[in-house]
Design a protein around this motif. Structure first.
Motif, short mmCIF file in Angstrom:
data_model
loop_
_atom_site.label_atom_id
_atom_site.label_comp_id
_atom_site.label_asym_id
_atom_site.label_seq_id
_atom_site.Cartn_x
_atom_site.Cartn_y
_atom_site.Cartn_z
N UNK A 91 7.35 28.48 1.56
CA UNK A 91 6.05 28.95 2.03
C UNK A 91 5.09 27.76 2.03
N UNK A 92 4.14 27.77 2.97
CA UNK A 92 3.12 26.74 3.03
C UNK A 92 1.84 27.34 3.56
N UNK A 93 0.72 26.75 3.18
CA UNK A 93 -0.56 27.18 3.71
C UNK A 93 -1.52 26.00 3.73
N UNK A 94 -2.55 26.14 4.56
CA UNK A 94 -3.53 25.07 4.65
C UNK A 94 -4.62 25.42 5.63
N UNK A 95 -5.40 24.42 6.00
CA UNK A 95 -6.53 24.60 6.91
C UNK A 95 -6.16 24.10 8.30
N UNK A 96 -6.87 24.60 9.30
CA UNK A 96 -6.71 24.14 10.67
C UNK A 96 -7.90 23.26 11.01
N UNK A 97 -7.63 21.97 11.35
CA UNK A 97 -8.74 21.05 11.53
C UNK A 97 -8.57 20.05 12.67
N UNK A 98 -8.25 20.44 13.93
CA UNK A 98 -7.78 21.75 14.33
C UNK A 98 -6.27 21.93 14.13
N UNK A 99 -5.56 20.82 13.93
CA UNK A 99 -4.12 20.91 13.66
C UNK A 99 -3.89 21.29 12.20
N UNK A 100 -2.73 21.85 11.87
CA UNK A 100 -2.46 22.20 10.48
C UNK A 100 -2.64 21.02 9.53
N UNK A 101 -3.38 21.25 8.46
CA UNK A 101 -3.60 20.27 7.39
C UNK A 101 -3.17 20.94 6.09
#
Length: 255
Positions: A91-101
């Motif tokens: 599993x992974x999660x993060x912010x869009x800035x605009x690409x996945x970070x």
């Protein structure tokens, strides 16, 4: 008595899981112009090696325009699964800035009864902490996570392909991937139209650092992605083909 596969096959099982998570991801339908910037994509792939059914991969992505989360599971199946049990959940999660970070990544691998959990916490520029249970054994060629600037975990790399994109933009890119111990680079060329009507993108997987010296001398791994046109103007991944050096690995979308 259960027969354990040769060392190259066991290494291949681990490579299959990593490659599937990083590569085998579909491009979803483009959202209507008036809709909120949200996406939810789920896909399953059957994996064949040398013409024999060897595994299954499932991938799910969710995003709301600001953040993303992605999960995947890869398992052996068919004849291979009868002789060798392997599973890889991540599993992974993060912010869009605009690409996945990426912000966090967690994976649990179980290959032939040998289980390991890996967690990566990301800072603004690079991984800030890596945990492994059981701990990684020290190696003379290991690398420092804190200096791996601009890397993505395997699932965040997959998310860059999962997100909606015009057909012309589905492939050309270069991604630096860090799995907690090793750094690799995936490069994808522009799509070309095949006689069948599908779009094909050729790519290469290059080992960068953290691998055994003899593995660093091995040739890059060549692969291709085949996409189908969708009425929405986006593209849908249908097939992934990887030249492993021992035979062709093919991941074919089931749904």
């Amino acid at each position: 008595m259960t027969r354990r596969p040769s060392i190259p096959v066991r290494r291949h099982a681990a490579a299959l899981a990593a490659a599937a998570l990083a590569i085998a991801a579909p491009a979803p339908r483009a959202a209507p112009a008036a809709a909120a910037p949200e996406a939810s994509v789920a896909a399953r792939f059957d994996v064949h090696f040398g013409g024999i059914r060897a595994g299954e991969v499932s991938v799910m992505l969710s995003e709301d325009g600001r953040r993303y989360s992605v999960a995947s599971r890869a398992v052996t199946a068919g004849i291979v699964g009868a002789f060798y049990d392997a599973a890889y959940d991540a599993q992974a999660q993060g912010a869009l800035a605009p690409a996945p970070k990426p912000e966090a990544f967690r994976a649990v691998g179980d290959f032939g009864g040998k289980r390991q959990q890996v967690e990566i916490a990301f800072g603004p520029l690079a991984p800030r902490e890596v945990k492994a249970d059981p701990p990684f054994k020290p190696k003379p060629y290991e690398i420092d996570p804190a200096v791996q600037i601009g890397v993505l975990d395997p699932l965040s790399a997959a998310a860059t392909v999962l997100r909606p994109a015009p057909i012309a933009n589905i492939c050309p890119r270069s991604l630096d991937i860090f799995d907690g111990r090793r750094r690799a680079q995936i490069t994808l060329g522009p799509p070309t139209r095949r006689d069948s009507g599908e779009l094909r993108c050729h790519g290469r997987f290059k080992r960068v650092a953290g691998y055994r010296p003899k593995d660093m001398k091995s040739p890059d791994i060549a692969f291709s992605l085949d996409f189908e046109d969708q009425p929405t103007g986006a593209a849908r991944l249908r097939r992934v083909t990887v030249d492993t050096g021992w035979g062709l690995l093919v991941a074919l979308r089931r749904d």
